[in-house]
Design a protein around this motif. Structure first.
Motif, mmCIF file in Angstrom:
data_model
loop_
_atom_site.group_PDB
_atom_site.id
_atom_site.type_symbol
_atom_site.label_atom_id
_atom_site.label_comp_id
_atom_site.label_asym_id
_atom_site.label_seq_id
_atom_site.Cartn_x
_atom_site.Cartn_y
_atom_site.Cartn_z
ATOM 1 N N GLY A 67 -4.952 2.461 -9.170
ATOM 2 C CA GLY A 67 -3.983 2.538 -8.078
ATOM 3 C C GLY A 67 -2.782 1.646 -8.327
ATOM 4 N N MET A 68 -3.026 0.453 -8.862
ATOM 5 C CA MET A 68 -1.936 -0.464 -9.197
ATOM 6 C C MET A 68 -1.049 0.142 -10.274
ATOM 7 S SD MET A 68 -4.102 -4.031 -9.258
ATOM 8 C CE MET A 68 -2.801 -4.983 -10.074
ATOM 9 N N ALA A 69 -1.658 0.766 -11.276
ATOM 10 C CA ALA A 69 -0.890 1.390 -12.350
ATOM 11 C C ALA A 69 0.034 2.458 -11.789
ATOM 12 C CB ALA A 69 -1.830 1.981 -13.404
ATOM 13 N N ASN A 98 -0.936 -5.029 -6.533
ATOM 14 C CA ASN A 98 -2.325 -5.310 -6.162
ATOM 15 C C ASN A 98 -2.484 -5.356 -4.639
ATOM 16 O OD1 ASN A 98 -4.721 -7.840 -7.313
ATOM 17 N ND2 ASN A 98 -5.050 -5.958 -6.206
ATOM 18 N N VAL A 99 -1.580 -6.057 -3.972
ATOM 19 C CA VAL A 99 -1.647 -6.175 -2.516
ATOM 20 C C VAL A 99 -1.414 -4.813 -1.853
ATOM 21 C CG1 VAL A 99 -0.434 -7.164 -0.518
ATOM 22 C CG2 VAL A 99 -1.102 -8.625 -2.430
ATOM 23 N N GLN A 100 -0.475 -4.038 -2.376
ATOM 24 C CA GLN A 100 -0.214 -2.716 -1.814
ATOM 25 C C GLN A 100 -1.455 -1.818 -1.900
ATOM 26 O OE1 GLN A 100 3.212 -1.713 -4.195
ATOM 27 N NE2 GLN A 100 4.643 -2.291 -2.566
ATOM 28 N N VAL A 101 -2.160 -1.894 -3.017
ATOM 29 C CA VAL A 101 -3.377 -1.098 -3.174
ATOM 30 C C VAL A 101 -4.503 -1.668 -2.315
ATOM 31 C CG1 VAL A 101 -5.177 -0.391 -4.811
ATOM 32 C CG2 VAL A 101 -2.764 -0.213 -5.446
ATOM 33 N N ASN A 102 -4.696 -2.982 -2.345
ATOM 34 C CA ASN A 102 -5.770 -3.588 -1.554
ATOM 35 C C ASN A 102 -5.614 -3.307 -0.069
ATOM 36 O OD1 ASN A 102 -7.054 -4.560 -3.794
ATOM 37 N ND2 ASN A 102 -6.586 -6.706 -3.418
ATOM 38 N N LYS A 103 -4.384 -3.207 0.410
ATOM 39 C CA LYS A 103 -4.151 -2.917 1.827
ATOM 40 C C LYS A 103 -4.817 -1.596 2.233
ATOM 41 C CE LYS A 103 -0.445 -2.367 5.238
ATOM 42 N NZ LYS A 103 -1.193 -2.841 6.338
ATOM 43 N N THR A 104 -4.915 -0.670 1.300
ATOM 44 C CA THR A 104 -5.532 0.633 1.590
ATOM 45 C C THR A 104 -7.039 0.624 1.326
ATOM 46 O OG1 THR A 104 -5.227 1.539 -0.646
ATOM 47 C CG2 THR A 104 -3.392 1.774 0.905
ATOM 48 N N VAL A 109 -12.120 -4.938 -0.510
ATOM 49 C CA VAL A 109 -11.685 -6.340 -0.468
ATOM 50 C C VAL A 109 -12.723 -7.169 0.293
ATOM 51 C CG1 VAL A 109 -9.873 -7.936 0.261
ATOM 52 C CG2 VAL A 109 -9.259 -5.692 -0.658
ATOM 53 N N ARG A 110 -13.267 -6.603 1.353
ATOM 54 C CA ARG A 110 -14.322 -7.294 2.111
ATOM 55 C C ARG A 110 -15.556 -7.490 1.229
ATOM 56 N NH1 ARG A 110 -14.431 -4.166 6.092
ATOM 57 N NH2 ARG A 110 -13.025 -5.350 7.383
ATOM 58 N N PHE A 180 -0.384 -7.638 5.690
ATOM 59 C CA PHE A 180 -0.797 -8.154 4.389
ATOM 60 C C PHE A 180 0.330 -8.090 3.362
ATOM 61 C CE2 PHE A 180 -4.056 -7.440 0.749
ATOM 62 C CZ PHE A 180 -4.065 -8.781 0.446
ATOM 63 N N VAL A 181 0.983 -6.954 3.251
ATOM 64 C CA VAL A 181 2.040 -6.785 2.244
ATOM 65 C C VAL A 181 3.242 -7.668 2.579
ATOM 66 C CG1 VAL A 181 3.645 -5.138 1.180
ATOM 67 C CG2 VAL A 181 1.270 -4.456 1.624
ATOM 68 N N ARG A 182 3.672 -7.669 3.824
ATOM 69 C CA ARG A 182 4.840 -8.481 4.208
ATOM 70 C C ARG A 182 4.571 -9.970 3.967
ATOM 71 N NH1 ARG A 182 6.842 -10.272 9.909
ATOM 72 N NH2 ARG A 182 4.613 -10.528 9.949
ATOM 73 N N GLU A 183 3.370 -10.429 4.365
ATOM 74 C CA GLU A 183 3.049 -11.844 4.175
ATOM 75 C C GLU A 183 2.959 -12.189 2.692
ATOM 76 O OE1 GLU A 183 3.234 -14.089 6.440
ATOM 77 O OE2 GLU A 183 3.505 -12.631 8.037
ATOM 78 N N TRP A 184 2.426 -11.255 1.877
ATOM 79 C CA TRP A 184 2.381 -11.524 0.438
ATOM 80 C C TRP A 184 3.790 -11.614 -0.138
ATOM 81 C CZ3 TRP A 184 -0.268 -14.098 -2.616
ATOM 82 C CH2 TRP A 184 0.051 -14.097 -3.973
#
Length: 195
Positions: A67-69, A98-104, A109-110, A180-184
């Motif tokens: 997803g990151m790729a 990474n954060v953009q993918v993890n958000k989904t 992540v949990r 998450f994305v904005r804070e990152w």
């Protein structure tokens, strides 16, 4: 169900159960019941609970890297050894993807966060796995940080990984209340300003 599809389905089910109950709380029996197969059916694919756990992490790490790729405009089938190990990507861009993918993928992540904490105990079956994973990630992050031209790439790798782990926990506690994305972006702008 084809064998590969069944294996992936078991991995997804195990991920959900371990994310909810932790490694010690989730059982092979619960995975089997959720899959509508026997415990022997689960063990046929993975051999034991420890192998299942490591396979879950590897499988979902691979999905995250792919997803990151895609986010980075790179071929997703060539990133199993780490994106920055294969392509000239900086740490800033790598972590944003990474954060953009993890958000989904909050459930993964949990799971990762629960297992990472559990595996601090040397008797945990994933203890060595997480030590090795940490080394691999920090090496990749340092290589990426070097491309961003930071003064001390190894220290920056540690700082960025620590900041990301901390923010992920805040986000997991309040999925709807923490962007998450904005804070990152705020954090990474301070650590590695956009050039």
């Amino acid at each position: 169900m084809r064998a590969a599809d069944r294996r992936n389905s078991i991995l997804d089910t195990a991920m959900s159960l371990v994310a909810k109950y932790g490694y010690w709380g989730a059982t092979i029996r619960e995975v089997a019941e959720a899959e509508g197969i026997t415990e022997a059916g689960v063990l046929y694919y993975f051999g034991n609970k420890e192998n299942l756990l490591i396979s879950v992490i590897d499988h979902h790490d691979s999905i995250t890297r792919q997803g990151m790729a895609v986010k980075l405009g790179l071929p997703p089938d060539k990133v199993d050894d780490g994106i920055a190990n294969v392509f000239p990507v900086g740490l800033r861009d790598l972590t944003i993807a990474n954060v953009q993918v993890n958000k989904t993928r909050s459930e993964f992540v949990r799971l990762y966060s629960v297992l990472q904490a559990e595996a601090l105990a040397p008797e945990h079956p994933a203890y060595e796995y997480f030590l090795d994973r940490e080394r691999r990630v920090l090496d990749e992050y340092a290589k990426a940080a070097e491309r961003d031209g930071v003064d001390d790439p190894k220290s920056m790798a540690v700082e960025v990984l620590g900041a990301m782990d901390g923010l992920q926990l805040r986000w997991l506690h309040n999925l709807d209340g923490v962007d998450f994305v904005r804070e990152w972006m705020r954090i990474i702008d301070r650590l590695i300003p956009e050039t």
